[in-house]
Structures are given as structure tokens and as C-alpha cells.
Motif scaffolding. Structure first.
Motif, PDB file in Angstrom:
ATOM      1  N   LYS A 104       0.836  -1.204   0.000  1.00  0.00           N
ATOM      2  CA  LYS A 104       0.000   0.000   0.000  1.00  0.00           C
ATOM      3  C   LYS A 104       0.872   1.256   0.000  1.00  0.00           C
ATOM      4  O   LYS A 104       0.546   2.245  -0.659  1.00  0.00           O
ATOM      5  CB  LYS A 104      -0.940   0.000   1.204  1.00  0.00           C
ATOM      6  CG  LYS A 104      -2.044  -1.022   1.071  1.00  0.00           C
ATOM      7  CD  LYS A 104      -3.190  -0.897   2.061  1.00  0.00           C
ATOM      8  CE  LYS A 104      -2.827  -0.501   3.435  1.00  0.00           C
ATOM      9  NZ  LYS A 104      -3.940  -0.572   4.396  1.00  0.00           N
ATOM     10  N   LYS A 164       0.879   1.067 -11.189  1.00  0.00           N
ATOM     11  CA  LYS A 164      -0.152   1.856 -10.508  1.00  0.00           C
ATOM     12  C   LYS A 164      -1.052   2.439 -11.563  1.00  0.00           C
ATOM     13  O   LYS A 164      -0.606   3.123 -12.455  1.00  0.00           O
ATOM     14  CB  LYS A 164       0.481   2.974  -9.678  1.00  0.00           C
ATOM     15  CG  LYS A 164      -0.542   3.832  -8.962  1.00  0.00           C
ATOM     16  CD  LYS A 164       0.123   4.903  -8.123  1.00  0.00           C
ATOM     17  CE  LYS A 164      -0.884   5.806  -7.470  1.00  0.00           C
ATOM     18  NZ  LYS A 164      -0.216   6.837  -6.616  1.00  0.00           N
ATOM     19  N   LYS A 215       2.171   1.789  -3.505  1.00  0.00           N
ATOM     20  CA  LYS A 215       1.149   2.450  -4.325  1.00  0.00           C
ATOM     21  C   LYS A 215       1.091   3.943  -4.025  1.00  0.00           C
ATOM     22  O   LYS A 215       0.962   4.762  -4.927  1.00  0.00           O
ATOM     23  CB  LYS A 215      -0.214   1.816  -4.082  1.00  0.00           C
ATOM     24  CG  LYS A 215      -1.305   2.423  -4.938  1.00  0.00           C
ATOM     25  CD  LYS A 215      -2.638   1.750  -4.722  1.00  0.00           C
ATOM     26  CE  LYS A 215      -3.700   2.393  -5.604  1.00  0.00           C
ATOM     27  NZ  LYS A 215      -5.002   1.745  -5.425  1.00  0.00           N
ATOM     28  N   VAL A 269      -3.452  -4.463  -4.625  1.00  0.00           N
ATOM     29  CA  VAL A 269      -3.010  -3.067  -4.527  1.00  0.00           C
ATOM     30  C   VAL A 269      -2.695  -2.447  -5.893  1.00  0.00           C
ATOM     31  O   VAL A 269      -3.000  -1.280  -6.129  1.00  0.00           O
ATOM     32  CB  VAL A 269      -1.767  -2.979  -3.607  1.00  0.00           C
ATOM     33  CG1 VAL A 269      -1.290  -1.559  -3.476  1.00  0.00           C
ATOM     34  CG2 VAL A 269      -2.064  -3.578  -2.240  1.00  0.00           C
ATOM     35  N   LEU A 270      -2.067  -3.202  -6.773  1.00  0.00           N
ATOM     36  CA  LEU A 270      -1.625  -2.696  -8.073  1.00  0.00           C
ATOM     37  C   LEU A 270      -2.122  -3.611  -9.190  1.00  0.00           C
ATOM     38  O   LEU A 270      -2.603  -4.715  -8.919  1.00  0.00           O
ATOM     39  CB  LEU A 270      -0.093  -2.635  -8.118  1.00  0.00           C
ATOM     40  CG  LEU A 270       0.596  -1.768  -7.066  1.00  0.00           C
ATOM     41  CD1 LEU A 270       2.082  -2.080  -7.020  1.00  0.00           C
ATOM     42  CD2 LEU A 270       0.365  -0.302  -7.359  1.00  0.00           C
ATOM     43  N   LYS A 323       1.289   7.813 -11.066  1.00  0.00           N
ATOM     44  CA  LYS A 323       0.388   7.083 -11.947  1.00  0.00           C
ATOM     45  C   LYS A 323       1.200   6.532 -13.119  1.00  0.00           C
ATOM     46  O   LYS A 323       1.989   7.251 -13.726  1.00  0.00           O
ATOM     47  CB  LYS A 323      -0.716   8.003 -12.457  1.00  0.00           C
ATOM     48  CG  LYS A 323      -1.764   7.268 -13.249  1.00  0.00           C
ATOM     49  CD  LYS A 323      -2.911   8.169 -13.626  1.00  0.00           C
ATOM     50  CE  LYS A 323      -3.933   7.353 -14.391  1.00  0.00           C
ATOM     51  NZ  LYS A 323      -5.121   8.129 -14.705  1.00  0.00           N
TER      52      LYS A 323
END
Length: 157
Positions: free
Chosen positions: A88, A156, A91, A135-136, A96
Motif C-alpha cells: 500500500k 499503478k 502504491k 493493490v496494483l 500514476k
């Protein structure tokens, strides 16, 4: 033409660092059986001039949000008390489109994984894929090093 420099962070770098910043709880340990150059083709070359930050990865990353383009994490997730919490954090700090390049020992075949008392977790292909996918966006999963390690790339979104 504007040149943009990518920011790469190596989590758990130890004495070897790939990228611009290396983060670890210690920098003196060298695994006598490790040959870090074997991972240059998938994780990037070693950078002896990287900045090193001493930090315990169990307690977050000392980096600004959305500040990193690539994170390299070789054989560290199994040593952490809360690997999901670190993901987390990954991320949070990735921009981005930023990429995580991760490897963990393959619990199905790696004897070193079972015998290492510093390992809190063991991973198989499905378990590491599921953890990272939480998460990703996982873009690649492959067995490397004679199936001894699992390599994962994720982005991400």
C-alpha cells in the motif's frame, strides 16, 4: 525537447543499490551466495552512487506521495511483518503509471525459503499474484533463477 529523469527506488537494497535511492534497515550485510548482477537485465544495473536512506520498511516509506517512477524490491517482502502494508505504501509513493519490479523466493522449490529464520512469509505464484493484485495491476509474473524466485511486475493505475 525536455528530458525527464525517472526516479527509481530500491527497497531492501543492502550493499547493492539499483536506481537513485536505496532504502534498507542496514547497508553492511552481503549475502555470500548472492550474485546481484544476475538480476541486472530485469531489475536494472547497480548504481554505486545512489543515495541511501536507513529506514525500517515495516513502518512505511520515507518518501512523498506520487514521487517515484520505478520501485525495485528483490527478496524483501518475505522478511516483513506486514507485506500488504508495504505494498500500500508502494502504491502511495508511485506516480500514476509507475512500476513495481518485485521478486520473492518461490516457496514451492526454494529450500532457502523454508530454512531462513528471518522469513515471516512464504509465497507461491498464486499467493504473490493475489497479494500484489490487491493493490496494483499485475502485468507480468514469471519464474526466474531456475524457478527459485518469482518475479512480478505491476503498475499503478
Amino acid at each position: 525537447m525536455v528530458l525527464v529523469s525517472l526516479v527509481t527506488v530500491d527497497l531492501g537494497c543492502g550493499t547493492y543499490c539499483r536506481g537513485d535511492i536505496g532504502i534498507d534497515i542496514q547497508f553492511w550485510f552481503k549475502n555470500p551466495y548472492d550474485i546481484p548482477e544476475l538480476f541486472n537485465s530485469i531489475m536494472g544495473g547497480l548504481n554505486p552512487l545512489c543515495d541511501k536512506v536507513m529506514s525500517d520498511l515495516n513502518y512505511g516509506l520515507p518518501l512523498r506521495s506520487n514521487s517515484v517512477d520505478v520501485i525495485v524490491a528483490r527478496a524483501i517482502l518475505e522478511h516483513l511483518l506486514r507485506p500488504y502494508e508495504l505494498l500500500k505504501e508502494v502504491k502511495r509513493v508511485l506516480r500514476k503509471g509507475g512500476v513495481l519490479k518485485l521478486s520473492v523466493p518461490n516457496a514451492r522449490v526454494s529450500e532457502a525459503d523454508w530454512r531462513d529464520p528471518s522469513h515471516f512469509f512464504s509465497f507461491t505464484v498464486p499467493t504473490i499474484r493475489n497479494l500484489v493484485t490487491a493493490v496494483l495491476k499485475v502485468t507480468k509474473v514469471q519464474l526466474i533463477m531456475n524457478d527459485e524466485e518469482i518475479y512480478v511486475e505491476a503498475v499503478k493505475w
